[in-house]
Design an enzyme around this catalytic site. Structure first.
Site, PDB file in Angstrom:
ATOM      1  N   GLN A  29      -5.584  -0.239  -3.659  1.00  0.00           N
ATOM      2  CA  GLN A  29      -6.321  -1.341  -4.291  1.00  0.00           C
ATOM      3  C   GLN A  29      -7.193  -0.816  -5.436  1.00  0.00           C
ATOM      4  OE1 GLN A  29      -8.238  -4.107  -1.573  1.00  0.00           O
ATOM      5  NE2 GLN A  29      -9.711  -4.698  -3.150  1.00  0.00           N
ATOM      6  N   HIS A  86      -5.591  -6.055   3.902  1.00  0.00           N
ATOM      7  CA  HIS A  86      -4.548  -5.042   4.036  1.00  0.00           C
ATOM      8  C   HIS A  86      -3.879  -5.172   5.399  1.00  0.00           C
ATOM      9  CE1 HIS A  86      -5.644  -2.433   0.482  1.00  0.00           C
ATOM     10  NE2 HIS A  86      -6.644  -3.301   0.534  1.00  0.00           N
ATOM     11  N   CYS A 126       0.842  -1.195   0.000  1.00  0.00           N
ATOM     12  CA  CYS A 126       0.000   0.000   0.000  1.00  0.00           C
ATOM     13  C   CYS A 126       0.877   1.244   0.000  1.00  0.00           C
ATOM     14  CB  CYS A 126      -0.978   0.008   1.167  1.00  0.00           C
ATOM     15  SG  CYS A 126      -0.351   0.707   2.698  1.00  0.00           S
ATOM     16  N   GLU A 127       0.427   2.231  -0.759  1.00  0.00           N
ATOM     17  CA  GLU A 127       1.268   3.419  -0.917  1.00  0.00           C
ATOM     18  C   GLU A 127       1.207   4.342   0.295  1.00  0.00           C
ATOM     19  OE1 GLU A 127      -0.302   5.035  -4.520  1.00  0.00           O
ATOM     20  OE2 GLU A 127      -1.664   6.414  -3.473  1.00  0.00           O
ATOM     21  N   HIS A 128       0.288   4.089   1.201  1.00  0.00           N
ATOM     22  CA  HIS A 128       0.192   4.958   2.374  1.00  0.00           C
ATOM     23  C   HIS A 128       1.131   4.525   3.490  1.00  0.00           C
ATOM     24  CE1 HIS A 128      -4.016   5.347   0.573  1.00  0.00           C
ATOM     25  NE2 HIS A 128      -3.357   6.445   0.282  1.00  0.00           N
ATOM     26  N   HIS A 129       1.333   3.219   3.626  1.00  0.00           N
ATOM     27  CA  HIS A 129       2.152   2.719   4.744  1.00  0.00           C
ATOM     28  C   HIS A 129       3.313   1.860   4.281  1.00  0.00           C
ATOM     29  CE1 HIS A 129      -1.988   3.356   6.304  1.00  0.00           C
ATOM     30  NE2 HIS A 129      -1.342   3.866   7.341  1.00  0.00           N
ATOM     31  N   CYS A 139      -1.901  -3.152   6.715  1.00  0.00           N
ATOM     32  CA  CYS A 139      -1.868  -1.868   7.434  1.00  0.00           C
ATOM     33  C   CYS A 139      -3.143  -1.710   8.256  1.00  0.00           C
ATOM     34  CB  CYS A 139      -1.673  -0.686   6.483  1.00  0.00           C
ATOM     35  SG  CYS A 139      -2.988  -0.429   5.302  1.00  0.00           S
TER      36      CYS A 139
HETATM   37 ZN   LIG Z   1      -2.034   1.267   4.108  1.00  0.00          ZN
END
Ligand SMILES: [Zn+2]
Length: 236
Positions: free
Chosen positions: A165, A193, A124-127, A195
């Site tokens: 996603q 996920h 995931c690009e956030h975490h 995260c």
């Molecule tokens: Zn994430």
């Protein structure tokens, strides 16, 4: 990869059951073909050196309170950067190239082709934490069909980049649309996920579903429903 190819004509008297899974159809902004038809990273693009990347891992080790000089961690920066090379190899691969080799012999086949249960792992690009699950992809060829393993390879190329996603789902559909020019594409992705399962709300086992329909799948709810029934159907 454990993809199953299903016969996609439902038997008579075997009306597909209603799908109970809630499916969120993603409609991100129109994707620029340049974004997915070439490798994401040019070979001549300036990047930090491997040594600089390893130094960044050392910094993170110190940040969490570790002693980066202790024996068990001596090779960790090298291993982490090697793992990154593997997990993010999709930046160096070209999605359009994978779909390039097509076959014209469809023998009058006029229904959609479904490849179900394409396992993938993405980040995931956030975490920068993994999310993983299965992609289900269908398309209705006009003249050209593509080798079935190519849909799995396409999924891997996009999955081996930092992703959401929703974006992963849309990119797979858009690449197939753009290169094969089929009558329609349907992509459904179900994923867990980490995260969300090992940090944050720490809920294990929650699945996120995203879908993207183009052409006949977007325009014809019955085709959409038939796709979803085959993917999530009673014989699962
Ligand atoms: Zn994430």
């Amino acid at each position: 990869m454990d993809a199953a190819i299903k016969s996609i004509r439902p038997a008579k008297n075997n009306e597909p059951k209603k799908v109970e899974t809630r499916v969120v159809e993603t409609r991100p902004a129109e994707l620029d073909p340049a974004e997915f038809l070439a490798a994401a990273v040019r070979a001549d693009q300036p990047r930090p050196s491997r040594a600089e990347a390893e130094a960044a891992v050392l910094t993170l080790l110190s940040y969490i309170g570790e002693d980066p000089d202790r024996e068990g961690l001596l090779d960790t920066p090298r291993r982490v950067v090697e793992a990154f090379d593997e997990l993010y190899q999709g930046y160096h691969q070209c999605p359009a190239q994978v779909l390039d080799r097509t076959f014209g012999e469809t023998a009058g086949y006029d229904d959609f082709v479904l490849v179900r249960d394409i396992e993938f792992t993405s980040q995931c690009e956030h975490h920068m934490m993994p999310f993983y699950g299965k992609a289900h992809i269908a398309y209705t060829p006009v003249e050209r069909v593509v080798g079935l393993s190519k849909l799995a390879r396409l999924t891997d190329i996009f999955a081996r980049r930092l992703q959401t996603q929703e974006h992963l789902t849309a990119q797979i559909a858009a690449a197939i649309d753009e290169v094969l020019k089929p009558r329609g594409v349907a992509v459904l992705i179900e994923a867990e996920h980490t995260c969300m399962s090992v940090r944050g709300v720490a809920k294990h086992g929650a699945s996120t579903f995203t879908s993207r329909f183009t052409g006949m799948f977007r325009d014809n709810p019955a085709e959409q429903q038939r796709f979803l029934s085959l993917v999530r159907g009673p014989n699962r």
